[in-house]
Design an enzyme around this catalytic site. Structure first.
Site, mmCIF file in Angstrom:
data_model
loop_
_atom_site.group_PDB
_atom_site.id
_atom_site.type_symbol
_atom_site.label_atom_id
_atom_site.label_comp_id
_atom_site.label_asym_id
_atom_site.label_seq_id
_atom_site.Cartn_x
_atom_site.Cartn_y
_atom_site.Cartn_z
ATOM 1 N N CYS A 224 6.139 1.934 -1.952
ATOM 2 C CA CYS A 224 6.755 0.807 -1.525
ATOM 3 C C CYS A 224 6.010 0.024 -0.314
ATOM 4 C CB CYS A 224 8.220 0.805 -0.923
ATOM 5 S SG CYS A 224 8.445 1.830 0.367
ATOM 6 N N HIS B 249 12.677 1.454 3.302
ATOM 7 C CA HIS B 249 11.858 0.745 2.301
ATOM 8 C C HIS B 249 11.090 -0.197 2.839
ATOM 9 C CE1 HIS B 249 11.347 -0.947 -1.771
ATOM 10 N NE2 HIS B 249 12.390 -1.951 -1.494
#
Length: 324
Positions: free
Chosen positions: A91, A166
């Protein structure tokens, strides 16, 4: 996230030196800087800012909460670049690629330009698969990841679930603020922004502060980075113009800024070199030496005190930011 479905991608730290080195490897003339505040003064010092990279603790309940108007709305017709995250641990780099894909014109190295041209016209899922299948990109990503720790597999220890973090991107496009999250089906449109004054950054501050406010008071599971132009080339060009004016206030101020930037780059380079080295053997030898000398317990107590003081300082900083 660190599940088995990583296809060889390793976890990445939210560190400006790591992201800046990645951009350098991609042949992109930008850097990434830490943001400790979203106040106008802090943001103005980093202009022009092209995107904000936001790291947060993944909480499924909060991720699925769409009851707040500030959560934005999916834009199914977004004409810009957007790629899905198709493997775990990618990510950070995917956030960078999603940001760069919406900066025009993009200046980058041949490998990245070839990849961007190759993915033109692809749907987000296929685009994400193409990006995470690029061996050279995965190698560039992993080169800046900490070495793997000692494996505890086979010791029959109880499984402990780890917090997942994230990265997402906030950036301006088509007169609106967009959030690009590779785990969501479409880009999220957070509405139009006023092109004058702070521009899109004012809207971004509102959205990010609202998002942080959805977590418990005092939560520190966030990090914010600014993708910006590298200021050194402009500074050096201006310095050449001012050569001979060594007593000029602007000349002195510019010299100090260049010195600070160079010191920051040297620190980043050192931290990245340390990050790539596996210190497990050294740590093991030091622990053995302390144990043989009967000093391990006292060293452990000192380390615990130091960590407690560090966490208390972090908490105080977080509370100050919440109050401002």
């Amino acid at each position: 996230m660190s599940d088995d479905d990583s296809s060889g991608w390793q976890l990445t730290e939210s560190d400006p030196g790591v992201f800046t080195e990645l951009l350098k490897r991609l042949g992109v003339p930008y850097i990434v800087d830490d943001l400790y505040s979203l106040e106008p003064e802090s943001l103005a010092a980093l202009q022009p800012v092209h995107a904000l990279i936001f790291l947060f603790k993944w909480v499924p309940e909060l991720a699925s909460n769409k009851s707040n108007d500030n959560a934005g709305h999916y834009d199914t017709d977004f004409p810009g670049f957007f790629a899905h995250q198709t493997v775990n641990n990618a990510c950070a780099t995917l956030a960078v690629i999603n940001a760069l894909g919406n900066i025009a014109p993009l200046t980058a190295g041949p490998q990245l330009m070839d990849l961007m041209n190759f993915t033109t016209g692809m749907d987000p899922q296929t685009c994400g698969m193409a990006i995470t299948s690029a061996d050279w990109l995965r190698e560039a990503h992993n080169a800046l990841s900490p070495p793997s720790s000692i494996s505890l597999d086979g010791l029959d220890l109880p499984k402990k679930s780890e917090d997942a973090y994230h990265f997402v991107v906030y950036l301006p496009a088509l007169g609106s603020l967009y959030e690009l999250d590779g785990l969501k089906p479409y880009p999220v449109r957070h509405g139009e922004f006023d092109g004058s004054g702070e521009g899109w950054l004012k809207k971004a501050r509102e959205v990010i502060e609202n998002r942080i406010g959805s977590y418990p008071i005092g939560a520190l599971e966030f990090s914010l980075l600014a993708l910006r132009d590298d200021p050194l080339p402009v500074m050096r060009t201006r310095l050449e113009v001012l050569q001979g004016s060594v007593e000029d206030a602007e000349f002195v101020d510019l010299m100090n800024k260049i010195s600070n930037e160079n010191s920051k780059r040297e620190r980043w380079a050192f931290e990245n070199s340390v990050r790539r080295h596996n210190h497990i053997g050294l740590a093991h030898a030091l622990l053995l030496a302390l144990a043989k000398a009967g000093k391990l317990d006292s060293a452990k107590a000192a380390a615990q005190r130091g960590m407690k003081e560090y966490l208390e300082r972090r908490k105080e900083m977080g509370l100050e930011m919440d109050e401002s």
